[in-house]
Design an enzyme around this catalytic site. Sequence first.
Site, PDB file in Angstrom:
ATOM      1  CG  HIS A 204      -0.132  -0.013   2.518  1.00 26.60           C
ATOM      2  ND1 HIS A 204       0.565  -1.116   2.947  1.00 26.60           N
ATOM      3  CD2 HIS A 204       0.065   0.942   3.459  1.00 26.60           C
ATOM      4  CE1 HIS A 204       1.163  -0.835   4.092  1.00 26.60           C
ATOM      5  NE2 HIS A 204       0.869   0.410   4.426  1.00 26.60           N
ATOM      6  CG  ASP A 205       3.252   2.531   2.788  1.00 25.63           C
ATOM      7  OD1 ASP A 205       2.239   3.256   2.755  1.00 25.63           O
ATOM      8  OD2 ASP A 205       3.724   2.067   3.840  1.00 25.63           O
TER       9      ASP A 205
END
Length: 581
Positions: free
Chosen positions: A354-355
């Site tokens: 997600h990063d």
Amino acid sequence: MALSASTYSHDRKWWKEAVIYQIYPSSFYDSNGDGVGDIPGIVEKLPYLVSLGVDCIWLSPHYASPQIDMGYDISNYQDIYPPYGTLEQTQELIDACHAYNLKIIFDLVINHTSSEHTWFKESRSSKTNPKRDWYFWKSPRGWKGGKPLAPNNWGSIFSGPAWEFDEATQQFYLHLFATEMPDLNWENAETRKAIYETSMHFWLKRGIDGFRVDVANKYSKNIAFPDAEIINPNVYEQPNSKLHYNGPRMHEYLSEIYEVLSQYRAFDGGEIMTVGELPNTPLESDVRAYVSAAKKQLGMVFHFDTVSLGLGKTPGNRTLLQPYTAKDVKRTLAKWQSFVNGTDSWTTVFLENHDEGRSISRFGNDKTEELRTRSGKLLAMVLATMTGTLFLYQGQEIGMINMPVSWNLSEYKDVWVVNILKQLVKNGANKERMDQVLNALQMVARDHARTPMQWDESPHAGFCGEKATPWMRVNDNYPKINVINESAKSDSLLNFWKRMIGLRKEYKDIFVYGTFTLVDTDDDIFAFIKEGEDGKRATTVANMSSKAVPWKPSSRLLLSNVPAGNDTDTLQSWEARIYFN
């Protein structure tokens, strides 16, 4: 030429063999048409995950939260963010996963809380409140022009100062992320006990199978709070990672966490798993202190060498892109493969979360549909044949790519991006610097991973109802890149991923547990040998470039990502092969 490697027999664990699929709740599937993904939507899509062949899902933060940082600012560990669902629905998800023979792990976010958490509200209410010491409060180091001076010159990870002044009590509190995310004081044993009870015991009793541990090396800080070295003389706030990562009591705290987790078992009797996020720890010896089985701290950790390629090397300048090559990619991947050879340590295999920006956009080629699919298959072959626990991020299996470069900056939602842009304006950045940042964001912004999952060709990619407005814009390419289209094509990336996952499980002695040996090759070729304890070997060779390169075939060709039967002396652009001895 193969480089020698020692052999070590690793203990067999379910979490070592599992393929783990990360779900970002807000962007996975919206079941009720409000534009936000939810828990019931995940339950509805579990058959899809079973068909993919994954063994476990990792659910990113779903807890009660003001959503300053997409749920990593938790206001109540024992409740759910209302748009995602309820506590009862979350229990239904846990039970449904187990009914499908899937395990489920949650995010463990315990370096900080939301400023809306009742603990912090009590802490900031007065200097004498019993919870005052549950966070870090410091008086100003002085005053200048009637304004208080922060206790030190630390900058926050999300840009700006790491200290916020509280007018009511006339002290600063520490927040190494956003202002609304105050850091917990792990030096306080009472605080630690409360953390364990609310964030761990509560959910383990409800049946979850483990945790992804957020910033697992950040809880112990240099509590003398000295000034950081001045790296950027143009601003007051300085990078300070050496002062709050891998602190003096970090291993003590993780040992305590291990003791909590060891009181529980996974739903089928296996042990509770942990995978820690371990930034700013480049040395293998330092990482081994966290993941050696004998240490009894973490099962494995995420290393960020590969996904950090291209980011600014100067602390605080992540948005100054640096050039990198295929040689750099294979060097960093090989580093953490060799790390487990001859040891009781374990590792992770991943290129997305997600990063991070999307892996095909960063490490493959998304310029044409053919190259997107071929390079996506190459990455699948490399990842699925590596030693360690394999992690997939939602949409990776269908080849989702970065947001279009034509999109306006207003489409970027991430607090990190918003704060960077505010800080640039505040510091009077010129057009050249602003263009540099925009160029970087188009490649590495966290938002690229957060666009809604692309399920079909209907409006909003089937993520939500036609009349709903998605919380974040769907990538424009969804009519071509979606689950339905990928499922229908026998040669699609999705079906290739299914095959690779099946192959990884069929030959787990080699691909999951095998000893890794790097092959010395052309810079654009990543080739490695995997050998099982029985002496059976497989060779993966990948041409990570857009040009054809020579390669002499060896042994029996098991699989290629180009049309069947290709086993020539030339590797096509983005071609990968697996050979068996």
